[in-house]
Write a protein that holds these residues in place. Structure first.
Motif, PDB file in Angstrom:
ATOM      1  N   LEU A  12       0.924  -1.126   0.161  1.00 25.41           N
ATOM      2  CA  LEU A  12      -0.059   0.118   0.061  1.00 25.41           C
ATOM      3  C   LEU A  12       1.062   1.468  -0.133  1.00 25.41           C
ATOM      4  O   LEU A  12       0.553   2.066  -0.701  1.00 25.41           O
ATOM      5  CB  LEU A  12      -1.081   0.091   1.244  1.00 25.41           C
ATOM      6  CG  LEU A  12      -1.728   1.212   1.237  1.00 25.41           C
ATOM      7  CD1 LEU A  12      -2.614   1.347  -0.059  1.00 25.41           C
ATOM      8  CD2 LEU A  12      -2.960   1.099   2.603  1.00 25.41           C
ATOM      9  N   SER A  13       2.068   1.288   0.738  1.00 25.79           N
ATOM     10  CA  SER A  13       2.639   2.491   0.744  1.00 25.79           C
ATOM     11  C   SER A  13       3.598   2.629  -0.617  1.00 25.79           C
ATOM     12  O   SER A  13       3.710   3.611  -0.890  1.00 25.79           O
ATOM     13  CB  SER A  13       3.938   2.520   1.928  1.00 25.79           C
ATOM     14  OG  SER A  13       4.651   1.216   1.833  1.00 25.79           O
ATOM     15  N   ASP A  14       3.854   1.537  -1.253  1.00 25.30           N
ATOM     16  CA  ASP A  14       4.658   1.758  -2.487  1.00 25.30           C
ATOM     17  C   ASP A  14       3.405   2.282  -3.515  1.00 25.30           C
ATOM     18  O   ASP A  14       3.955   3.105  -4.401  1.00 25.30           O
ATOM     19  CB  ASP A  14       4.961   0.388  -3.132  1.00 25.30           C
ATOM     20  CG  ASP A  14       6.224  -0.300  -2.511  1.00 25.30           C
ATOM     21  OD1 ASP A  14       6.977   0.519  -1.507  1.00 25.30           O
ATOM     22  OD2 ASP A  14       6.376  -1.553  -2.648  1.00 25.30           O
ATOM     23  N   GLU A  15       2.334   1.832  -3.470  1.00 20.96           N
ATOM     24  CA  GLU A  15       1.240   2.269  -4.181  1.00 20.96           C
ATOM     25  C   GLU A  15       0.959   3.973  -4.112  1.00 20.96           C
ATOM     26  O   GLU A  15       0.879   4.691  -4.922  1.00 20.96           O
ATOM     27  CB  GLU A  15      -0.232   1.633  -4.024  1.00 20.96           C
ATOM     28  CG  GLU A  15      -1.328   2.102  -4.793  1.00 20.96           C
ATOM     29  CD  GLU A  15      -2.533   1.262  -4.793  1.00 20.96           C
ATOM     30  OE1 GLU A  15      -3.575   1.626  -4.625  1.00 20.96           O
ATOM     31  OE2 GLU A  15      -2.311  -0.097  -4.702  1.00 20.96           O
ATOM     32  N   GLN A  16       0.905   4.137  -2.807  1.00 18.58           N
ATOM     33  CA  GLN A  16       1.018   5.458  -2.277  1.00 18.58           C
ATOM     34  C   GLN A  16       2.108   6.533  -2.672  1.00 18.58           C
ATOM     35  O   GLN A  16       1.886   7.664  -3.451  1.00 18.58           O
ATOM     36  CB  GLN A  16       0.537   5.605  -0.733  1.00 18.58           C
ATOM     37  CG  GLN A  16      -0.676   5.350  -0.296  1.00 18.58           C
ATOM     38  CD  GLN A  16      -0.722   5.276   1.367  1.00 18.58           C
ATOM     39  OE1 GLN A  16       0.323   5.121   1.852  1.00 18.58           O
ATOM     40  NE2 GLN A  16      -1.845   5.416   1.711  1.00 18.58           N
ATOM     41  N   ALA A  17       3.055   5.941  -2.665  1.00 19.39           N
ATOM     42  CA  ALA A  17       4.273   6.682  -3.180  1.00 19.39           C
ATOM     43  C   ALA A  17       4.353   6.761  -4.909  1.00 19.39           C
ATOM     44  O   ALA A  17       4.432   8.066  -5.453  1.00 19.39           O
ATOM     45  CB  ALA A  17       5.616   5.796  -2.788  1.00 19.39           C
TER      46      ALA A  17
END
Length: 111
Positions: A12-17
């Motif tokens: 999820l954090s990769d997607e948000q980045a």
């Protein structure tokens, strides 16, 4: 040394980045349009059915084709940024990778 598997929220954090990176391509005041851009003047630019190279090529544009409206933006599975645009002259609507789009600052009322 064994590596621990990624936590569920790491994706999820990769997607948000990736989303934050895509938003950084948008002009600070938004955009009402722009044009297709590239290095080789004679080349064609694929306009796809969705955000990503895994989507079918529906149309092709040329460098310099005017974009009437930025309709949406998205992130492809590979993390690349894509814009859904409408071309002024032909009325073609489709998705183009962000590095082939030059946006002109203006309000983004429709996003």
């Amino acid at each position: 040394m064994l590596l621990a598997p990624k936590a569920a929220n790491a994706d999820l954090s990769d997607e948000q980045a990736a989303e934050e990176r895509c938003v950084s391509f948008l002009p600070g005041t938004g955009s009402t349009g722009g044009f297709l851009t590239g290095r080789d003047l004679g080349s064609r630019i694929n306009i796809r059915a969705g955000a990503g190279t895994h989507h079918l090529v529906r149309h092709q544009g040329r460098i310099g084709d005017e974009i009437d409206q930025l309709l949406d933006w998205g992130v492809a599975p590979d993390g690349s940024c894509w814009f859904k645009v409408r071309l002024t002259r032909s009325g073609i609507v489709g998705w183009v990778r962000s590095d082939f789009v030059e946006l002109i600052p203006g309000p983004l009322d429709n996003l």
